[in-house]
Motif scaffolding. Sequence first.
Motif, PDB file in Angstrom:
ATOM      1  N   HIS A 167       0.849  -1.192   0.000  1.00 14.15           N
ATOM      2  CA  HIS A 167       0.000   0.000   0.000  1.00 14.15           C
ATOM      3  C   HIS A 167       0.884   1.240   0.000  1.00 14.15           C
ATOM      4  N   ASP A 168       0.275   2.378  -0.293  1.00 15.38           N
ATOM      5  CA  ASP A 168       0.966   3.671  -0.324  1.00 15.38           C
ATOM      6  C   ASP A 168       0.925   4.301   1.066  1.00 15.38           C
ATOM      7  N   ASP A 169       1.690   5.390   1.281  1.00 13.79           N
ATOM      8  CA  ASP A 169       1.447   6.235   2.452  1.00 13.79           C
ATOM      9  C   ASP A 169      -0.022   6.644   2.430  1.00 13.79           C
ATOM     10  N   ILE A 170      -0.668   6.673   3.587  1.00 19.89           N
ATOM     11  CA  ILE A 170      -2.086   7.041   3.659  1.00 19.89           C
ATOM     12  C   ILE A 170      -2.260   8.139   4.703  1.00 19.89           C
ATOM     13  N   THR A 171      -2.903   9.229   4.314  1.00 24.81           N
ATOM     14  CA  THR A 171      -3.223  10.332   5.220  1.00 24.81           C
ATOM     15  C   THR A 171      -4.733  10.543   5.211  1.00 24.81           C
ATOM     16  N   VAL A 172      -5.328  10.659   6.410  1.00 26.11           N
ATOM     17  CA  VAL A 172      -6.769  10.903   6.547  1.00 26.11           C
ATOM     18  C   VAL A 172      -7.010  11.966   7.602  1.00 26.11           C
ATOM     19  N   ILE A 173      -7.817  12.974   7.257  1.00 26.87           N
ATOM     20  CA  ILE A 173      -8.301  13.968   8.220  1.00 26.87           C
ATOM     21  C   ILE A 173      -9.822  14.004   8.108  1.00 26.87           C
ATOM     22  N   VAL A 174     -10.512  13.834   9.232  1.00 28.00           N
ATOM     23  CA  VAL A 174     -11.972  13.909   9.268  1.00 28.00           C
ATOM     24  C   VAL A 174     -12.370  15.117  10.111  1.00 28.00           C
ATOM     25  N   LEU A 175     -13.188  15.990   9.535  1.00 28.38           N
ATOM     26  CA  LEU A 175     -13.728  17.147  10.259  1.00 28.38           C
ATOM     27  C   LEU A 175     -15.211  16.905  10.536  1.00 28.38           C
ATOM     28  N   PHE A 176     -15.604  16.977  11.802  1.00 31.58           N
ATOM     29  CA  PHE A 176     -17.009  16.869  12.192  1.00 31.58           C
ATOM     30  C   PHE A 176     -17.549  18.281  12.406  1.00 31.58           C
ATOM     31  N   LEU A 177     -18.578  18.640  11.646  1.00 37.00           N
ATOM     32  CA  LEU A 177     -19.054  20.023  11.591  1.00 37.00           C
ATOM     33  C   LEU A 177     -20.085  20.297  12.676  1.00 37.00           C
ATOM     34  N   ASN A 178     -19.841  21.345  13.443  1.00 36.17           N
ATOM     35  CA  ASN A 178     -20.778  21.829  14.462  1.00 36.17           C
ATOM     36  C   ASN A 178     -21.391  23.112  13.922  1.00 36.17           C
ATOM     37  N   HIS A 179     -22.625  23.040  13.440  1.00 39.29           N
ATOM     38  CA  HIS A 179     -23.219  24.185  12.751  1.00 39.29           C
ATOM     39  C   HIS A 179     -23.596  25.304  13.704  1.00 39.29           C
ATOM     40  N   ASN A 180     -23.719  25.001  14.971  1.00 39.76           N
ATOM     41  CA  ASN A 180     -23.936  26.075  15.951  1.00 39.76           C
ATOM     42  C   ASN A 180     -22.693  26.957  16.024  1.00 39.76           C
ATOM     43  N   LEU A 181     -21.503  26.317  16.062  1.00 38.32           N
ATOM     44  CA  LEU A 181     -20.254  27.085  16.083  1.00 38.32           C
ATOM     45  C   LEU A 181     -20.047  27.813  14.756  1.00 38.32           C
ATOM     46  N   ILE A 182     -20.363  27.154  13.640  1.00 43.02           N
ATOM     47  CA  ILE A 182     -20.162  27.759  12.322  1.00 43.02           C
ATOM     48  C   ILE A 182     -21.036  28.996  12.154  1.00 43.02           C
ATOM     49  N   SER A 183     -22.314  28.920  12.559  1.00 40.50           N
ATOM     50  CA  SER A 183     -23.230  30.057  12.390  1.00 40.50           C
ATOM     51  C   SER A 183     -22.840  31.234  13.274  1.00 40.50           C
ATOM     52  N   ARG A 184     -22.205  30.928  14.427  1.00 39.80           N
ATOM     53  CA  ARG A 184     -21.784  32.013  15.328  1.00 39.80           C
ATOM     54  C   ARG A 184     -20.412  32.561  14.958  1.00 39.80           C
ATOM     55  N   GLY A 185     -19.743  31.928  14.004  1.00 36.26           N
ATOM     56  CA  GLY A 185     -18.398  32.376  13.627  1.00 36.26           C
ATOM     57  C   GLY A 185     -17.413  32.210  14.756  1.00 36.26           C
ATOM     58  N   ALA A 186     -17.579  31.123  15.529  1.00 44.17           N
ATOM     59  CA  ALA A 186     -16.737  30.902  16.705  1.00 44.17           C
ATOM     60  C   ALA A 186     -15.281  30.690  16.304  1.00 44.17           C
ATOM     61  N   VAL A 187     -14.365  31.121  17.175  1.00 47.14           N
ATOM     62  CA  VAL A 187     -12.931  30.893  16.988  1.00 47.14           C
ATOM     63  C   VAL A 187     -12.363  30.317  18.272  1.00 47.14           C
ATOM     64  N   LEU A 188     -11.283  29.578  18.159  1.00 48.53           N
ATOM     65  CA  LEU A 188     -10.626  29.030  19.336  1.00 48.53           C
ATOM     66  C   LEU A 188      -9.908  30.134  20.095  1.00 48.53           C
ATOM     67  N   ASN A 189      -9.846  29.978  21.434  1.00 50.35           N
ATOM     68  CA  ASN A 189      -9.117  30.962  22.239  1.00 50.35           C
ATOM     69  C   ASN A 189      -7.645  30.993  21.843  1.00 50.35           C
ATOM     70  N   THR A 190      -7.089  29.819  21.545  1.00 49.83           N
ATOM     71  CA  THR A 190      -5.702  29.709  21.100  1.00 49.83           C
ATOM     72  C   THR A 190      -5.687  29.139  19.684  1.00 49.83           C
ATOM     73  N   PRO A 191      -5.073  29.817  18.722  1.00 47.13           N
ATOM     74  CA  PRO A 191      -5.012  29.267  17.356  1.00 47.13           C
ATOM     75  C   PRO A 191      -4.434  27.861  17.349  1.00 47.13           C
ATOM     76  N   LEU A 192      -4.974  27.017  16.506  1.00 42.17           N
ATOM     77  CA  LEU A 192      -4.565  25.616  16.415  1.00 42.17           C
ATOM     78  C   LEU A 192      -3.631  25.424  15.230  1.00 42.17           C
ATOM     79  N   THR A 193      -2.496  24.792  15.461  1.00 46.50           N
ATOM     80  CA  THR A 193      -1.538  24.474  14.410  1.00 46.50           C
ATOM     81  C   THR A 193      -1.063  23.051  14.607  1.00 46.50           C
ATOM     82  N   ILE A 194      -1.391  22.185  13.651  1.00 44.30           N
ATOM     83  CA  ILE A 194      -0.980  20.785  13.736  1.00 44.30           C
ATOM     84  C   ILE A 194      -0.398  20.374  12.401  1.00 44.30           C
ATOM     85  N   ARG A 195       0.690  19.645  12.464  1.00 43.42           N
ATOM     86  CA  ARG A 195       1.293  19.074  11.261  1.00 43.42           C
ATOM     87  C   ARG A 195       1.675  17.638  11.561  1.00 43.42           C
ATOM     88  N   SER A 196       1.379  16.744  10.643  1.00 46.56           N
ATOM     89  CA  SER A 196       1.784  15.354  10.840  1.00 46.56           C
ATOM     90  C   SER A 196       3.303  15.285  10.909  1.00 46.56           C
TER      91      SER A 196
END
Length: 545
Positions: free
Chosen positions: A512-541
Amino acid sequence: MGCWEEIQLRHTIEELLVETIFYQDWFRAKEVQWHNNALETASDRETWSPPPQGFMKCNVDASFRQQANLNGMGLCIRDYIGKIVAIRTNFRHPCLPVLEGEVWTLASTITFSSILGLHTIIFEVDCKMIVDRIIKSTTMDKSELDSEHRARHHWEKRFRCWGPRVRVSERCGMLHALMSLIARCWKPFGHGDDAGNAAAGRECKDGLLWFRDIGKFAAGDFSMAVVQANQVIEDQSQIESGAFGTFVGVYDGHGGPDCSRYVCDNLFRNLQAILAESQSVVTSEAIHQAFRRTEEGFTALVSELWSSRPQIATTGTCCLVGVICRQTLFVASLGDSRAVLGRRVGNTGGMAAIQLSTEHNANFEAVRQELKELHPNDPQIVVLKHGVWRVKGIIQVSRSIGDVYMKHAQFNREPINAKFRLPEPMNMPFLSANPTILSHPLQPNDSFLIFASDGLWEHLSNDQAVDIVHSSPCAGSAKKLVKAALQEAARKREMRYSDLYKIDKKVRRHFHDDITVIVLFLNHNLISRGAVLNTPLTIRSALDH
């Protein structure tokens, strides 16, 4: 200024202006320092000391321009007789806190040194706290680290202080190990366990599998997993979440890891800079510009390294990017990675799989037709080899960042490997870096998003992937998708998953090849309010697993 004539610097006008400003600030600061030190004797003044014979020394410094919200960095690499080997400047937006900016500077320098193929090198920086943090995190005694007798070990890292400056030396080509050590010792930098940022979730490893089962981003929860198959992993990925929204990147490299790592380092940074310059929100045009700027930057890097590392011209990467901004999802793609939306079907409890990305692979009839229309006088623009359609009989994807040997005639010649050299002249690029971009207004029944490299989709269909995520807890969903793909890969070879698990990297690539998967679960209450995290998130594999 003669030493600069050997260095071919290729920057945009904007970069040169920013770097000029940083140089002016640095020069004014040095003038003040020289004035204050005017009464020093010659013996008091700090002078450049050469490294031991066979080593090189890299002097590196960070700068901070708070008003422009930018970090700058500059480095100069010299050999043991003082001859300049390389000079480089860079900057990033937004400006990091001082200590994090110093770590970014050192990490960028180590990455650049690795790309140049320099492995016996001493890094000299002026931030003692960074090295103290690294020393504190190690299990070895500092006197052991200082000992010259450590040289007989397989590899060695030494941290020594000379007055106000610090040397970090590294032997036996272990630059990536040093990068990993820096990442572990400096959590806010965005790698490692992110102990200072609970939203990132816990980083775990199981053999060649790296994963974060669950974490939080501005618009909901995420799950992330990567499994390595190549000797050096060619997949890279990242999640960035802050005031602008959320950015997800999956970069499936080929021909080596150089291009995917470069894109992971620069694509999001370029988008940030473009948004800052225009003082606007994310648009399709801004994403186009970020891709174009990243492609131009990598092409300039290939040109800069052509005499020392010409094979970097044959590395490239597919790019899959998702950006969530103000209730709109943008999906940009080059190559054959794929984004799939899981959408609830009314009140049935069912979940529909909707592909959002466009794939640029010569095995699709539409892609072959597009190539033939672009190259009407070239009957060999696509060639069927061993049952697989390839552009010029060489590469499957028709769009990518990198692969400059298929885009610029000056790189399709010796000394690159003969299998990449074309017999006929190149009158126009055979590959494109122009992404396909979709804009999708998020709806309340949009449940989750799957971003994955083609290593997943070789073994799972869109419907299968969506069903697995829908029927599983959010935590660990990305890991479950990866394991499902590995089980299918094992089944195709008539073997058990437990036997596949025991196979080490490199040999694993046959299954098999290298495999990368990211799943985002959407919270529409947060999306409609334009919510942001208190601390910016930065992640790299991780760079390697």
